[in-house]
Design a protein around this motif. Structure first.
Motif, short mmCIF file in Angstrom:
data_model
loop_
_atom_site.label_atom_id
_atom_site.label_comp_id
_atom_site.label_asym_id
_atom_site.label_seq_id
_atom_site.Cartn_x
_atom_site.Cartn_y
_atom_site.Cartn_z
N CYS A 92 0.97 -1.43 -0.04
CA CYS A 92 -0.27 0.27 -0.09
C CYS A 92 1.19 1.10 -0.28
CB CYS A 92 -0.72 0.32 1.31
SG CYS A 92 -2.22 -0.98 1.02
N GLN A 93 0.33 2.39 -0.77
CA GLN A 93 1.41 3.45 -0.98
C GLN A 93 1.12 4.45 0.54
OE1 GLN A 93 -1.13 5.06 -4.27
NE2 GLN A 93 0.32 4.36 -5.41
N GLU A 94 1.54 5.34 1.00
CA GLU A 94 1.58 6.01 1.67
C GLU A 94 0.62 6.34 2.16
OE1 GLU A 94 3.30 7.31 5.58
OE2 GLU A 94 4.24 6.74 4.14
N GLY A 95 -0.49 6.32 3.48
CA GLY A 95 -1.24 7.03 3.23
C GLY A 95 -2.47 6.09 3.60
N PHE A 96 -1.61 4.75 2.78
CA PHE A 96 -3.02 3.56 2.74
C PHE A 96 -3.01 3.06 4.07
CE2 PHE A 96 -4.08 6.53 -0.93
CZ PHE A 96 -5.14 6.09 -0.77
N CYS A 97 -3.48 1.63 4.58
CA CYS A 97 -3.08 0.27 4.61
C CYS A 97 -4.06 -1.12 4.34
CB CYS A 97 -4.07 0.49 6.69
SG CYS A 97 -3.04 1.84 7.47
N ALA A 98 -3.27 -1.75 4.74
CA ALA A 98 -4.43 -3.57 3.21
C ALA A 98 -5.44 -3.95 4.57
CB ALA A 98 -3.15 -3.95 3.72
N ASP A 99 -6.08 -4.54 4.20
CA ASP A 99 -7.44 -4.94 4.89
C ASP A 99 -7.31 -6.28 5.22
OD1 ASP A 99 -8.80 -5.26 2.29
OD2 ASP A 99 -10.14 -4.41 2.98
N SER A 100 -8.04 -7.39 5.68
CA SER A 100 -7.72 -8.10 5.46
C SER A 100 -8.21 -9.26 4.41
CB SER A 100 -8.81 -9.22 6.53
OG SER A 100 -9.96 -8.13 6.31
N ALA A 101 -9.15 -8.22 3.14
CA ALA A 101 -8.98 -8.30 2.01
C ALA A 101 -7.78 -8.39 0.94
CB ALA A 101 -10.43 -8.18 1.26
N GLY A 102 -6.97 -7.92 1.60
CA GLY A 102 -6.24 -7.42 0.91
C GLY A 102 -5.66 -6.11 -0.19
N THR A 103 -6.50 -4.89 -0.08
CA THR A 103 -7.10 -4.01 -0.86
C THR A 103 -6.25 -3.23 0.31
OG1 THR A 103 -9.15 -3.41 0.82
CG2 THR A 103 -8.98 -5.38 -2.27
N CYS A 104 -6.21 -1.46 -0.44
CA CYS A 104 -5.28 -0.83 0.57
C CYS A 104 -6.42 -0.07 0.85
CB CYS A 104 -4.62 0.39 -0.63
SG CYS A 104 -2.97 -0.53 -0.93
N GLN A 105 -6.59 0.71 1.66
CA GLN A 105 -7.84 1.24 2.15
C GLN A 105 -7.23 2.52 2.61
OE1 GLN A 105 -11.19 1.02 1.87
NE2 GLN A 105 -10.56 -1.49 1.10
N PRO A 106 -7.84 3.96 2.59
CA PRO A 106 -6.86 5.30 3.86
C PRO A 106 -7.45 4.72 4.65
CG PRO A 106 -9.17 5.94 1.81
CD PRO A 106 -9.36 4.18 2.22
N ARG A 107 -5.63 5.55 5.14
CA ARG A 107 -5.39 5.19 6.81
C ARG A 107 -6.50 6.63 7.60
NH1 ARG A 107 0.68 6.00 8.12
NH2 ARG A 107 0.63 8.04 6.47
N PRO A 108 -6.98 6.02 9.15
CA PRO A 108 -8.04 6.90 9.43
C PRO A 108 -6.84 7.61 9.71
CG PRO A 108 -7.92 4.07 10.78
CD PRO A 108 -6.88 4.30 9.51
N LYS A 109 -8.13 8.76 9.81
CA LYS A 109 -7.77 9.94 10.53
C LYS A 109 -7.48 10.11 12.12
CE LYS A 109 -7.61 12.32 6.33
NZ LYS A 109 -6.25 11.97 5.42
N THR A 110 -6.53 10.30 13.07
CA THR A 110 -6.96 10.53 14.04
C THR A 110 -6.45 11.67 14.56
OG1 THR A 110 -4.36 10.21 14.31
CG2 THR A 110 -5.76 8.38 14.55
N THR A 111 -6.47 12.68 15.32
CA THR A 111 -6.58 13.84 16.56
C THR A 111 -6.63 13.42 17.89
OG1 THR A 111 -9.19 13.80 17.49
CG2 THR A 111 -8.48 14.66 14.62
N PRO A 112 -5.49 14.28 17.63
CA PRO A 112 -4.69 14.50 19.34
C PRO A 112 -5.58 14.43 20.36
CG PRO A 112 -3.62 16.12 18.63
CD PRO A 112 -4.58 15.34 17.58
#
Length: 118
Positions: A92-112
């Motif tokens: 997965c490209q920067e800013g994306f995470c692989a899910d259990s199906a092997g697809t790249c999903q946008p990384r969840p946005k987090t706030t402190p």
């Protein structure tokens, strides 16, 4: 052969656990897609922080390896989304995470968590 195995497979087999390599050198290195560098379960990959419902910071893992191979085609299947072919693996490209199906999903946005004054 381990080609196509995901980080979850390394964890299930007991070769990696809690960010540490438990297996032998046979389970590591470039011929195995360097799980020590790419799998969170083995101490690689990327960790992102998120805020739990109680306001504490909880860590979430961001798996980069989709489990897909591009060794011969040099491209990743389109269903994987924002993935690049890196050393024969679809990551997965920067800013994306692989899910259990092997697809790249946008990384969840987090706030402190909010700052609380004493």
């Amino acid at each position: 052969a381990t080609q196509g195995w995901t980080c979850q497979a390394y964890e299930r087999r007991g070769w990696c656990r809690h960010g540490k390599v438990m297996g032998t050198n046979v389970t590591l290195g470039a011929t195995r897609n360097s799980p020590e560098q790419n799998c969170c379960a083995c101490g690689g990959g990327t960790t992102i922080a998120s805020t739990a419902s109680d306001g504490t910071v909880a860590e979430a893992f961001c798996e980069k390896d989709t489990g897909g191979s591009c060794r011969f085609s040099l491209t990743c299947a389109s269903f994987r989304g924002a993935a690049d072919c890196v050393s024969g693996r679809c990551l997965c490209q920067e800013g994306f995470c692989a899910d259990s199906a092997g697809t790249c999903q946008p990384r969840p946005k987090t706030t402190p968590p909010p700052v609380v004054s004493a």
